[in-house]
Design an enzyme around this catalytic site. Structure first.
Site, PDB file in Angstrom:
ATOM      1  N   ASP A 160      49.111  40.313  47.938  1.00  0.00           N
ATOM      2  CA  ASP A 160      49.266  40.524  46.556  1.00  0.00           C
ATOM      3  C   ASP A 160      50.389  41.537  46.142  1.00  0.00           C
ATOM      4  OD1 ASP A 160      48.153  43.167  47.197  1.00  0.00           O
ATOM      5  OD2 ASP A 160      46.772  43.103  45.235  1.00  0.00           O
ATOM      6  N   ASN A 408      46.124  43.627  58.965  1.00  0.00           N
ATOM      7  CA  ASN A 408      45.140  43.864  57.651  1.00  0.00           C
ATOM      8  C   ASN A 408      44.759  42.359  57.308  1.00  0.00           C
ATOM      9  OD1 ASN A 408      44.381  45.406  55.339  1.00  0.00           O
ATOM     10  ND2 ASN A 408      45.390  43.882  54.334  1.00  0.00           N
ATOM     11  N   GLU A 409      43.409  42.347  57.127  1.00  0.00           N
ATOM     12  CA  GLU A 409      42.662  41.207  56.743  1.00  0.00           C
ATOM     13  C   GLU A 409      43.087  39.690  57.118  1.00  0.00           C
ATOM     14  OE1 GLU A 409      42.206  41.331  52.530  1.00  0.00           O
ATOM     15  OE2 GLU A 409      40.969  43.182  52.780  1.00  0.00           O
ATOM     16  N   TYR A 464      34.703  44.898  48.993  1.00  0.00           N
ATOM     17  CA  TYR A 464      34.639  44.884  47.642  1.00  0.00           C
ATOM     18  C   TYR A 464      33.388  44.494  46.783  1.00  0.00           C
ATOM     19  CZ  TYR A 464      39.481  45.893  48.072  1.00  0.00           C
ATOM     20  OH  TYR A 464      40.782  46.465  48.393  1.00  0.00           O
ATOM     21  N   TYR A 468      34.945  42.055  43.672  1.00  0.00           N
ATOM     22  CA  TYR A 468      34.972  40.530  43.991  1.00  0.00           C
ATOM     23  C   TYR A 468      33.668  39.600  44.138  1.00  0.00           C
ATOM     24  CZ  TYR A 468      40.071  41.526  44.345  1.00  0.00           C
ATOM     25  OH  TYR A 468      41.253  41.886  43.959  1.00  0.00           O
ATOM     26  N   GLU A 500      39.207  50.165  53.080  1.00  0.00           N
ATOM     27  CA  GLU A 500      39.390  49.442  51.297  1.00  0.00           C
ATOM     28  C   GLU A 500      38.300  49.613  50.736  1.00  0.00           C
ATOM     29  OE1 GLU A 500      42.060  46.272  50.469  1.00  0.00           O
ATOM     30  OE2 GLU A 500      43.510  46.812  52.241  1.00  0.00           O
ATOM     31  N   TRP A 545      40.867  52.139  48.400  1.00  0.00           N
ATOM     32  CA  TRP A 545      41.989  51.342  47.678  1.00  0.00           C
ATOM     33  C   TRP A 545      42.111  51.225  46.359  1.00  0.00           C
ATOM     34  CZ3 TRP A 545      45.646  49.156  50.503  1.00  0.00           C
ATOM     35  CH2 TRP A 545      46.545  48.333  49.967  1.00  0.00           C
TER      36      TRP A 545
HETATM   37  C1  BDP Z   1      42.512  43.451  49.929  1.00  0.00           C
HETATM   38  C2  BDP Z   1      43.908  43.676  50.454  1.00  0.00           C
HETATM   39  C3  BDP Z   1      44.788  44.547  49.589  1.00  0.00           C
HETATM   40  C4  BDP Z   1      44.661  43.867  48.123  1.00  0.00           C
HETATM   41  C5  BDP Z   1      43.178  44.317  47.693  1.00  0.00           C
HETATM   42  C6  BDP Z   1      42.885  43.878  46.449  1.00  0.00           C
HETATM   43  O1  BDP Z   1      43.869  44.220  51.774  1.00  0.00           O
HETATM   44  O2  BDP Z   1      46.172  44.431  49.989  1.00  0.00           O
HETATM   45  O3  BDP Z   1      45.403  44.732  47.313  1.00  0.00           O
HETATM   46  O4  BDP Z   1      42.544  43.573  48.192  1.00  0.00           O
HETATM   47  O5  BDP Z   1      42.537  42.765  46.075  1.00  0.00           O
HETATM   48  O6  BDP Z   1      42.415  41.976  50.254  1.00  0.00           O
HETATM   49  O7  BDP Z   1      43.125  44.680  45.566  1.00  0.00           O
END
Ligand code: BDP
Length: 594
Positions: A160, A408-409, A464, A468, A500, A545
């Protein structure tokens, strides 16, 4: 790869400042053979994107040109003279006069080019650098470039943050003796009797003799040795500890061709994963802190010492003991500062966006296999391997770095993931057998479906729930989070670090019911996560995060960037900062007492 330094045998000239700048579309053929047209100038270090009020520059896809004159001092006779670029995002070609001297891929690691035969002491030469920001399946991070019917290129990438580009870090002209210290590797260990061993290896081709001395912070010699490799014993070492840094200096002297001197900071410390713990100097370590970005208004990803010092001051104020270099290797100044200030670092490669189908492909397009000959393939993996080699070559001697994070991810539940990652984990271990290795797992890959977690020493999780998923429903989120963390713990028995967790929060937006986007929701969300972490002994750390709000790519659904920062982009604390501060200072105090 050693960071350049001045010593009695070495000289360094900064080439930072304003360079001439032009887009490829403006520069004509062979831009290196003449003065760049136009009047644009670009500061180094900085990203070029946000400097001018010009969408053509900001959203440019392809090559841009930087140029300046460089005077080679006449006093540098007989020296080995080189240009050193600390980082050029993402692909650089360096011309001196008419000669193309080198090409470097990878936007976050340094490279040097020797000027033998193209510039002599006393010369003034024109240095022209082409900077290509295109991401493809042969680059890390990967991406796709497409060209529309009108010939306009557009760039797709699956992370992103904004794809800033330019000469992001310092540029130097340097002189060393021809026979010089090319590299040093140091590994430290502790013996049961409390003494330490500092093993060193010096790479100095052509040297007649190598001698080393280890000095403490007062300059006293505590051990000495000779030969290109050896072990120094320190009877009563002062350890490098999180929150209490102590650095020795390994002074290396080589004879031959006038001799060379180099002083490497050395922190004596050990890192080890045992069971579900990560031990630093034998004691369990609990990470508190953030995933960060190199990101600021106007500068983009350009390194800035002001921001460096201020960010570390904020880390200290809030009680954080660590951060992850999400999602690429940070400037060497950052790691050196972490070494000097006892801040622990999870050091990450630039391998981000290796997941084509996250959340139904919101980061670009419909379903596509992530790992296949036509998508992430052998060429991608080779670029990734090179990124790992260059990261470890650069950062292997930093005591602050306790964990390599190689991606990452990624799509770690997809077919092909294991075949892609297993050789990279092996490579990392082979290049550095002393540090544990991790990756940051994304929630699509659950304990039962992830195909690679067993390859790693620590399982880092980015989660998240409550944002999310279960958006706005923290009670449901709490159940999901706890259930999942317990499953990881049971299935793998490895340390879990939450690298995160966070929510977009508009600074100044308040709501009595703590609805999403409000400062209250950010507080309640983090408090919920902390309750869960405290119930699960395998959790060895929490990194929110993000440290600060940051700029995101065009087309992603965000209001002026990602707002998950605990600080705003200009580093003002949101309300949650005080909540974190209370928790982390409390944890810090407890750690100091034990
Ligand atoms: C994760 C990613 C990170 C994004 C974050 C988000 O590792 O880079 O900024 O989500 O969506 O998937 O805020």
């Amino acid at each position: 790869m050693l960071r350049p330094q001045e010593s009695r045998s070495r000289e360094l000239r900064s080439l930072n400042g304003l360079w001439r700048f032009a887009l490829d579309t403006e520069a004509g053929d062979r831009p290196w053979s003449a003065r760049l047209p136009g009047r644009r100038e670009a500061p180094v270090p900085a990203s070029y994107n946000d400097l001018y009020v010009d969408a053509a520059v900001r959203d440019h896809v392809g090559v841009v040109w930087y140029q300046r004159e460089v005077i080679v001092p006449s006093s540098w006779a007989d020296a080995r003279i080189a240009l050193r670029f600390d980082a050029v995002a993402h692909t650089a070609r360096v011309y001196v006069g008419d000669a193309l001297l080198t090409e470097h891929h990878g936007g976050y690691t340094p490279f040097e080019v020797e000027l033998d035969g193209v510039a002599a002491p006393g010369d003034t030469v024109t240095v022209t650098v082409s900077v290509d920001n295109r991401l493809t399946y042969e680059t890390i991070p990967p991406g796709e470039v497409s060209v529309d019917d009108e010939g306009r290129a557009s760039q797709l990438y699956r992370h992103d943050f904004f794809n800033y580009a330019g000469l992001h870090r310092s540029v130097h002209l340097l002189a060393t003796p021809r026979v010089h210290v090319r590299d040093i590797t140091v590994v430290t260990d502790l013996d049961d009797d409390g003494s330490a061993v500092v093993r060193y290896e010096v790479d100095a081709p052509g040297a007649r003799a190598v001698a080393v001395a280890l000095r403490d912070e007062d300059g006293r010699e505590v051990a000495a040795g000779s030969g290109a490799a050896g072990a120094l014993r320190v009877a009563e070492p002062r350890l490098w500890q999180p929150g209490a840094a102590y650095l020795y200096a390994l002074e290396v002297r080589v004879d031959g061709d006038g001799g060379d001197r180099y002083a490497l900071p050395v922190g004596i410390r050990t890192v080890e994963v045992r069971g579900a713990e990560l031990l630093i100097n034998g004691a369990p370590f609990y990470f508190t802190g953030f995933g960060k970005h190199e990101d600021a208004p106007f500068r983009g990803k350009g390194h800035d010492d002001v921001l460096l010092v201020h960010d570390f001051a904020l880390l200290d104020w809030i009680g954080a003991n660590s951060f992850r270099t999400s999602h690429y290797p940070y400037a060497e100044e950052v790691l050196e500062y972490a070494d000097r200030h006892g801040v622990v670092v999870i050091d990450e490669t630039a391998a981000v966006g290796l997941h084509f189908n996250m959340a139904g492909g919101v980061h670009g397009g419909g379903y596509k296999p992530t790992f296949s000959p036509g998508t992430l393939n052998d060429a991608t993996r080779e670029a990734h391997a090179q990124g790992i080699r260059e990261l470890i070559a650069r950062d292997k001697n930093h005591p602050s770095v306790v964990l390599w994070c190689i991606t990452n991810e990624p799509a770690s539940a997809e077919e092909g993931a294991r075949e892609y990652f297993e050789p990279l984990v092996e490579l990392t271990r082979q290049l550095d057998p002393t540090r544990p290795v991790t990756f940051a797992n994304q929630g699509d890959a659950q304990p039962s479906t992830d195909r690679i977690a067993d390859l790693f020493d620590v399982i880092c999780l980015n989660r998240y729930y409550g944002w999310y998923q279960q958006h706005g429903d923290l009670a449901a989120a709490e159940r999901h989070l706890e259930r999942e963390l317990r499953e990881w713990a049971e299935r793998y028995g490895k340390p879990l670090a939450i690298t995160e967790y966070g929510v977009d929060t508009v600074a100044g937006l308040h709501h009595p019911l703590g609805t999403p986007w409000s400062e209250e929701y950010q507080i309640e969300f983090l408090e919920m996560y902390h309750r869960v972490f405290d119930r699960i002994p395998e959790v060895i750390g929490e990194q929110v995060w993000n440290f600060a709000d940051f700029q995101t790519k065009p087309g992603i659904v965000r209001v002026d960037g990602n707002k998950k920062g605990v600080f705003t982009r200009d580093r003002r604390p949101k309300s949650v900062a005080r909540v974190l501060r209370q928790r982390w200072l409390g944890l810090r105090e407890r750690a100091e007492r034990s």
